[in-house]
Design a protein around this motif. Structure first.
Motif, short mmCIF file in Angstrom:
data_model
loop_
_atom_site.label_atom_id
_atom_site.label_comp_id
_atom_site.label_asym_id
_atom_site.label_seq_id
_atom_site.Cartn_x
_atom_site.Cartn_y
_atom_site.Cartn_z
N THR A 1 25.71 17.75 23.58
CA THR A 1 25.26 18.65 24.64
C THR A 1 26.21 18.64 25.82
O THR A 1 26.52 19.69 26.41
N ALA B 1 22.15 21.16 33.16
CA ALA B 1 21.39 21.24 31.90
C ALA B 1 21.46 19.95 31.11
O ALA B 1 20.53 19.64 30.35
N ALA C 1 18.17 18.14 29.79
CA ALA C 1 17.94 18.09 28.35
C ALA C 1 17.63 16.67 27.89
O ALA C 1 16.79 16.45 27.01
N LEU D 1 15.87 19.56 24.59
CA LEU D 1 16.68 20.78 24.56
C LEU D 1 15.82 22.04 24.66
O LEU D 1 16.12 22.95 25.43
N THR E 1 14.19 22.54 28.11
CA THR E 1 15.20 22.92 29.11
C THR E 1 15.58 24.38 28.93
O THR E 1 15.73 25.12 29.92
N MET E 2 15.74 24.82 27.70
CA MET E 2 16.07 26.22 27.44
C MET E 2 15.01 27.15 28.00
O MET E 2 15.32 28.16 28.66
N ASP F 1 20.47 27.58 29.35
CA ASP F 1 20.13 27.58 27.93
C ASP F 1 21.34 27.75 27.03
O ASP F 1 21.24 27.60 25.82
N THR G 1 22.62 24.16 25.87
CA THR G 1 21.50 23.55 25.14
C THR G 1 21.20 24.30 23.84
O THR G 1 20.89 23.69 22.82
N SER H 1 24.00 23.42 21.36
CA SER H 1 23.80 22.06 20.90
C SER H 1 22.63 21.98 19.93
O SER H 1 22.71 21.28 18.90
N TYR H 2 21.56 22.70 20.22
CA TYR H 2 20.37 22.66 19.37
C TYR H 2 20.66 23.20 17.98
O TYR H 2 20.25 22.61 16.97
#
Length: 421
Positions: free
Chosen positions: A156, A291, A295, A300, A303-304, A341, A344, A347-348
């Motif tokens: 992230t 972020a 996160a 994640l 946070t998004m 977002d 994140t 990364s997600y």
């Protein structure tokens, strides 16, 4: 593997203690990707504002500008789709170098051609980005490279840096477009505009040189070669569908058309619009780093969603702003929240799929976003032609809020590796 060596495969890197793996700084390949992202972001930053100015000077209305903007995004979407179908077969380095050469040709084409239909064709096959963000074929390729050479716990933060340099240099690019007004007393604006498009092409060639020096370790290891989507297919398709809703909303307010609305609504010049995008871009850049701790603390997905929701409200309120300063303030508030977002989300997606599926997952989630954002500018241009009111802003904010709530409901229980246990 000997202590202190840089792992050649992602799985090796993930097994190395974080402090030892990063003791000599970030991996050189990540640095090269960040530099390339910076150059492209600078060009995208001023081209997004320059495009409607250029087309308006050539005599095209808001609908024509929206049509060319749609062509640029649609072409990028189809190219990314083609890449997604064969991403697990194509080496990443040649693909990135080919995209950089295409960027160079796109800039030179817009610098030397004025006809509407030739410009439409160049916009469709090229890499021009009227959104100010990155929706091109570069994105899934670079995401795969970054996620391949960093450990889960650093992923992230790596994407935050990637997003930061994009926003920061995009903001500088937006500010630099004021050179059209600054040099107007001594150089014809049409000459300056042509030079800036040529510079965009030159930035593509510099990016090509950076990609030439990527090491073989950015390719997949022999123990887990890239593969088409398998076990992760259901998750990726659901994410792609949701991302397309968000992207359609974002496509309604791409920088090119938002600049056009600000100009017509408040009668302000290019340099003022560039300054507005410079400030909002800096705010977005700073927010990327916020972020990362959010996160880690809240997850994640949370946070998004909970940073994106209020930003959608600010976007809707901007349409009702009575003065340019109030609109500017609302856009700043939106920019402080709307982009958290981005790292994140990247990364997600990389976290919830298998490593060998990452190239395909990056492309599959990028394609619907590109297609959805490609259709939206045409609608937005028509709305702005029909009415000076900011209907695209209202519609965009509403769609984005619906996306946030649906994302929270469907994916709050699906955790990335670093959040499990």
């Amino acid at each position: 593997m000997e202590q202190g060596t840089i792992p050649e495969r992602e799985n090796d890197f993930a097994q190395v203690p974080v402090g030892r793996a990063w003791s000599k700084g970030r991996p050189p390949d990540v640095t090269r990707v960040l530099l390339a992202r910076s150059l492209r972001a600078f060009g995208d930053g001023y081209v997004a504002i320059l495009l409607p100015v250029h087309l308006s000077r050539l005599g095209y209305d808001a609908f024509g500008i929206g049509l060319i903007s749609t062509a640029t995004l649609l072409g990028s979407a189809l190219l990314t789709l083609a890449l997604g179908l064969v991403a697990y077969r194509i080496p990443r380095r040649p693909a990135l170098r080919a995209a950089a050469l295409l960027m160079g040709a796109t800039g030179l084409g817009f610098a030397g051609i004025d006809g509407f239909w030739p410009l439409l064709v160049i916009a469709f096959v090229g890499t021009l980005n009227p959104s100010g963000g990155d929706v091109s074929v570069f994105l899934p390729l670079e995401h795969t490279v970054v996620s391949h050479v960093v450990a889960d716990e650093n992923r992230t933060a790596a994407f935050a840096r990637y997003s930061f340099v994009g926003a920061f240099f995009g903001a500088l690019g937006a500010l630099s477009v004021g050179v059209v007004d600054w040099l107007a007393p001594v150089i014809a604006p049409s000459t300056t505009i042509a030079a800036l498009f040529a510079l965009y092409g030159a930035l593509g060639l510099l990016t090509f040189l950076l990609y030439r020096h990527l090491s073989p370790r950015v390719e997949a290891g022999t123990d887990a070669p890239p593969a088409p989507l398998g076990p992760s297919r259901g998750i990726v398709y659901r994410l792609a569908a949701l991302f397309s809703i968000d992207a359609f909303g974002g496509g309604l307010v791409i920088n090119a058309l938002l600049a056009l609305w600000l100009s017509e609504r408040f009668d302000i010049g290019v340099s003022t619009i560039g300054a507005i995008f410079f400030v909002t871009g800096l705010c977005s850049a700073v927010s990327y780093f916020a972020a990362v701790p959010l996160a880690k603390r809240f997850g994640l997905v949370n946070t998004m969603v909970f940073t994106h929701l209020p930003s959608s409200l600010f976007l809707i309120l901007t349409a009702f702003a009575p003065t340019v300063w109030i609109a500017f303030g609302l856009l700043i508030l939106r920019s402080l929240l709307s982009q958290m977002d981005v790292p994140t989300r990247s990364s997600y997606v990389m976290a919830v799929v298998r490593p060998e599926e990452r190239p395909a997952a990056a492309s599959v989630t990028a394609v619907p976003r590109s297609l959805a954002s490609a259709v939206a500018p045409l609608l937005s241009g028509w709305l702005l032609t029909a009415s000076p009111f900011g209907w695209p802003l209202v519609l965009a904010g509403t769609l984005k809020a619906a996306y946030d709530l649906t994302l929270l409901r469907q994916f709050s229980a699906i955790k990335p590796p670093e959040e499990r246990g």
